[in-house]
Design a protein around this motif. Structure first.
Motif, PDB file in Angstrom:
ATOM      1  N   ILE A  70       0.860  -1.180   0.000  1.00  0.00           N
ATOM      2  CA  ILE A  70       0.000   0.000   0.000  1.00  0.00           C
ATOM      3  C   ILE A  70       0.897   1.231   0.000  1.00  0.00           C
ATOM      4  CG2 ILE A  70      -1.854   1.253   1.150  1.00  0.00           C
ATOM      5  CD1 ILE A  70      -2.565  -1.335   2.604  1.00  0.00           C
ATOM      6  N   VAL A  71       0.675   2.123  -0.950  1.00  0.00           N
ATOM      7  CA  VAL A  71       1.433   3.370  -1.030  1.00  0.00           C
ATOM      8  C   VAL A  71       0.511   4.513  -0.634  1.00  0.00           C
ATOM      9  CG1 VAL A  71       2.741   4.928  -2.505  1.00  0.00           C
ATOM     10  CG2 VAL A  71       2.913   2.454  -2.856  1.00  0.00           C
ATOM     11  N   TYR A  72       0.803   5.129   0.488  1.00  0.00           N
ATOM     12  CA  TYR A  72       0.037   6.286   0.961  1.00  0.00           C
ATOM     13  C   TYR A  72       0.788   7.542   0.519  1.00  0.00           C
ATOM     14  CZ  TYR A  72      -2.102   2.836   4.124  1.00  0.00           C
ATOM     15  OH  TYR A  72      -2.748   1.742   4.652  1.00  0.00           O
ATOM     16  N   ASP A  73       0.255   8.256  -0.466  1.00  0.00           N
ATOM     17  CA  ASP A  73       0.930   9.459  -0.962  1.00  0.00           C
ATOM     18  C   ASP A  73       0.008  10.669  -1.022  1.00  0.00           C
ATOM     19  OD1 ASP A  73      -0.634   8.667  -3.072  1.00  0.00           O
ATOM     20  OD2 ASP A  73       1.005   8.470  -4.515  1.00  0.00           O
ATOM     21  N   THR A  74      -1.130  10.582  -0.345  1.00  0.00           N
ATOM     22  CA  THR A  74      -2.027  11.727  -0.224  1.00  0.00           C
ATOM     23  C   THR A  74      -1.796  12.384   1.129  1.00  0.00           C
ATOM     24  OG1 THR A  74      -3.715  10.688  -1.616  1.00  0.00           O
ATOM     25  CG2 THR A  74      -4.429  12.488  -0.187  1.00  0.00           C
ATOM     26  N   VAL A  75      -1.503  13.662   1.113  1.00  0.00           N
ATOM     27  CA  VAL A  75      -1.191  14.374   2.355  1.00  0.00           C
ATOM     28  C   VAL A  75      -2.355  14.286   3.338  1.00  0.00           C
ATOM     29  CG1 VAL A  75      -0.752  16.660   3.341  1.00  0.00           C
ATOM     30  CG2 VAL A  75       0.424  15.953   1.258  1.00  0.00           C
ATOM     31  N   GLY A  76      -2.027  14.009   4.590  1.00  0.00           N
ATOM     32  CA  GLY A  76      -3.039  13.905   5.630  1.00  0.00           C
ATOM     33  C   GLY A  76      -2.982  12.564   6.325  1.00  0.00           C
ATOM     34  N   THR A  78      -4.723   8.793   7.510  1.00  0.00           N
ATOM     35  CA  THR A  78      -5.645   7.713   7.222  1.00  0.00           C
ATOM     36  C   THR A  78      -5.317   6.585   8.191  1.00  0.00           C
ATOM     37  OG1 THR A  78      -6.550   6.291   5.473  1.00  0.00           O
ATOM     38  CG2 THR A  78      -4.173   6.664   5.457  1.00  0.00           C
ATOM     39  N   THR A  79      -5.894   5.405   7.973  1.00  0.00           N
ATOM     40  CA  THR A  79      -5.729   4.332   8.951  1.00  0.00           C
ATOM     41  C   THR A  79      -5.417   3.003   8.277  1.00  0.00           C
ATOM     42  OG1 THR A  79      -7.316   5.413  10.439  1.00  0.00           O
ATOM     43  CG2 THR A  79      -6.819   3.105  10.862  1.00  0.00           C
ATOM     44  N   TRP A  80      -4.430   2.288   8.818  1.00  0.00           N
ATOM     45  CA  TRP A  80      -4.181   0.889   8.443  1.00  0.00           C
ATOM     46  C   TRP A  80      -4.762   0.019   9.543  1.00  0.00           C
ATOM     47  CZ3 TRP A  80      -2.069  -3.496  10.470  1.00  0.00           C
ATOM     48  CH2 TRP A  80      -1.800  -4.550   9.573  1.00  0.00           C
ATOM     49  N   THR A  81      -5.571  -0.996   9.170  1.00  0.00           N
ATOM     50  CA  THR A  81      -6.219  -1.848  10.159  1.00  0.00           C
ATOM     51  C   THR A  81      -5.864  -3.312   9.961  1.00  0.00           C
ATOM     52  OG1 THR A  81      -8.227  -2.171   8.835  1.00  0.00           O
ATOM     53  CG2 THR A  81      -8.157  -0.245  10.306  1.00  0.00           C
ATOM     54  N   LYS A  82      -5.811  -4.033  11.067  1.00  0.00           N
ATOM     55  CA  LYS A  82      -5.589  -5.474  11.002  1.00  0.00           C
ATOM     56  C   LYS A  82      -6.775  -6.172  10.338  1.00  0.00           C
ATOM     57  CE  LYS A  82      -2.708  -5.951  15.156  1.00  0.00           C
ATOM     58  NZ  LYS A  82      -2.592  -6.614  16.482  1.00  0.00           N
ATOM     59  N   ALA A  83      -7.989  -5.707  10.634  1.00  0.00           N
ATOM     60  CA  ALA A  83      -9.184  -6.364  10.111  1.00  0.00           C
ATOM     61  C   ALA A  83      -9.215  -6.374   8.585  1.00  0.00           C
ATOM     62  CB  ALA A  83     -10.433  -5.680  10.658  1.00  0.00           C
ATOM     63  N   ALA A  84      -8.710  -5.303   7.964  1.00  0.00           N
ATOM     64  CA  ALA A  84      -8.705  -5.220   6.501  1.00  0.00           C
ATOM     65  C   ALA A  84      -7.566  -6.019   5.889  1.00  0.00           C
ATOM     66  CB  ALA A  84      -8.615  -3.764   6.069  1.00  0.00           C
ATOM     67  N   VAL A 140      -1.851   6.399   9.830  1.00  0.00           N
ATOM     68  CA  VAL A 140      -0.806   6.633   8.834  1.00  0.00           C
ATOM     69  C   VAL A 140      -0.898   8.100   8.403  1.00  0.00           C
ATOM     70  CG1 VAL A 140       0.103   6.006   6.568  1.00  0.00           C
ATOM     71  CG2 VAL A 140      -0.955   4.259   8.025  1.00  0.00           C
ATOM     72  N   THR A 141       0.197   8.821   8.541  1.00  0.00           N
ATOM     73  CA  THR A 141       0.204  10.248   8.223  1.00  0.00           C
ATOM     74  C   THR A 141       1.256  10.550   7.156  1.00  0.00           C
ATOM     75  OG1 THR A 141      -0.466  10.798  10.480  1.00  0.00           O
ATOM     76  CG2 THR A 141       0.469  12.580   9.145  1.00  0.00           C
ATOM     77  N   VAL A 142       0.846  11.274   6.121  1.00  0.00           N
ATOM     78  CA  VAL A 142       1.754  11.700   5.058  1.00  0.00           C
ATOM     79  C   VAL A 142       1.998  13.194   5.220  1.00  0.00           C
ATOM     80  CG1 VAL A 142       2.096  11.948   2.569  1.00  0.00           C
ATOM     81  CG2 VAL A 142       0.959   9.910   3.484  1.00  0.00           C
ATOM     82  N   GLY A 143       3.269  13.561   5.418  1.00  0.00           N
ATOM     83  CA  GLY A 143       3.614  14.962   5.617  1.00  0.00           C
ATOM     84  C   GLY A 143       3.632  15.753   4.316  1.00  0.00           C
TER      85      GLY A 143
END
Length: 285
Positions: A70-76, A78-84, A140-143
């Motif tokens: 998973i590549v998180y590249d949107t500023v702000g 979000t959440t990574w979950t075990k359930a998903a 998960v936070t993208v600066g």
């Protein structure tokens, strides 16, 4: 020809012999060892008490192959979950902070000028994390890249890049923006670039590069400072030494912005923003 020290004869009509391959901890064996049914040995990836990844070690903590990235590249945030991601046992986390922005220029009169330094690159951090040690969800936070100095015509420092993180277990700070303390003057004039951020959190931590100095050498010859490289991207290009303005946005991910230049320009020039950061999550079973 004999095999494994056997004296028997191979080939058509021969009695042949074969080595017995024993199944052991962390391995499985199929086949008979004959030409039409060769042995196939499979080993599973496991971990020892020191979290070293090994093949064929029976410790009861087996890890499978890669499950995805998973590549998180949107500023702000979000959440990574075990359930998903229920099959994930291990995560390989890579994080890059935002790059620093470049300062803006005030007005310059005939015979005076200035070249701003570039923003520093964002830091890089990396870790292997066992999923069982995490909570049910992780933020998960993208600066963001640091803002460019504004408005044009006013000397304003570039902003520092934002921190990127995977919870509190892997963090990478953003690079510093270039200062606006150097005033326009007759050459030579040298302006400082953005400074490095402190180290973040992770098993591997690499600091981004400082922003390059801006240099106004003689009339008509000036160069803004290059944006500092980050752990996950490149700095911005250096603007032309003949054109006023020219500040360039930091490249993804986490590159610092390059500094603008000005000579005899009453309108000044804007500074550009640094490149945004990124969080990469690789999952393993």
């Amino acid at each position: 020809m004999a095999r494994c020290g056997c004296a028997a004869v191979d080939g058509p009509g021969g009695t042949g012999c074969e080595c017995a391959i024993q199944q052991g901890p962390g391995t499985s064996v199929t086949g008979t060892g004959q030409p039409l049914a060769p042995y196939t040995v499979s080993a599973r990836l496991s971990t020892d008490a020191g979290n070293a990844l090994r093949f064929g070690t029976d410790t009861g903590l087996y890890a499978g192959g890669p499950l995805g990235m998973i590549v998180y590249d949107t500023v702000g945030a979000t959440t990574w979950t075990k359930a998903a991601n229920p099959k994930a046992s291990w995560l390989h986390i890579r994080v890059v902070g935002g790059g620093g922005g470049a300062a803006s220029l005030g007005a310059t009169t005939a015979g005076t000028g200035v070249a701003r330094g570039g923003g520093a690159g964002g830091n890089y951090s990396e870790s292997w994390i066992e999923v069982s040690t995490l909570a049910a969800s992780t933020t998960v936070t993208v600066g963001a890249g640091g803002i460019g100095g504004a408005p044009a015509g006013t000397a304003t420092a570039g902003g520092s890049g934002g921190t990127s993180s995977f919870g509190a277990v892997v963090t990478a700070l953003g690079g510093g923006g270039s200062p606006a303390t150097t005033v326009a003057a007759a050459p030579p004039v040298i302006s400082a670039g953005g400074t490095l951020a402190a180290a973040g959190v992770g098993q591997l931590r690499l600091r981004g590069a400082a922003g390059g100095q801006g240099i106004y050498v003689v009339a008509g010859a000036r160069m803004g400072g290059a944006g500092g490289d980050s752990g996950g991207g490149m700095g911005a290009v250096v603007p032309s030494n003949l054109a006023s303005g020219g500040s360039a946005v930091g490249r993804a991910y986490g590159g610092g912005a390059s500094g603008p230049t000005g000579e005899g320009v009453t309108t000044g020039a804007l500074g550009a923003a640094g490149g945004d950061g990124v969080v990469v999550v690789e999952m393993f079973g």
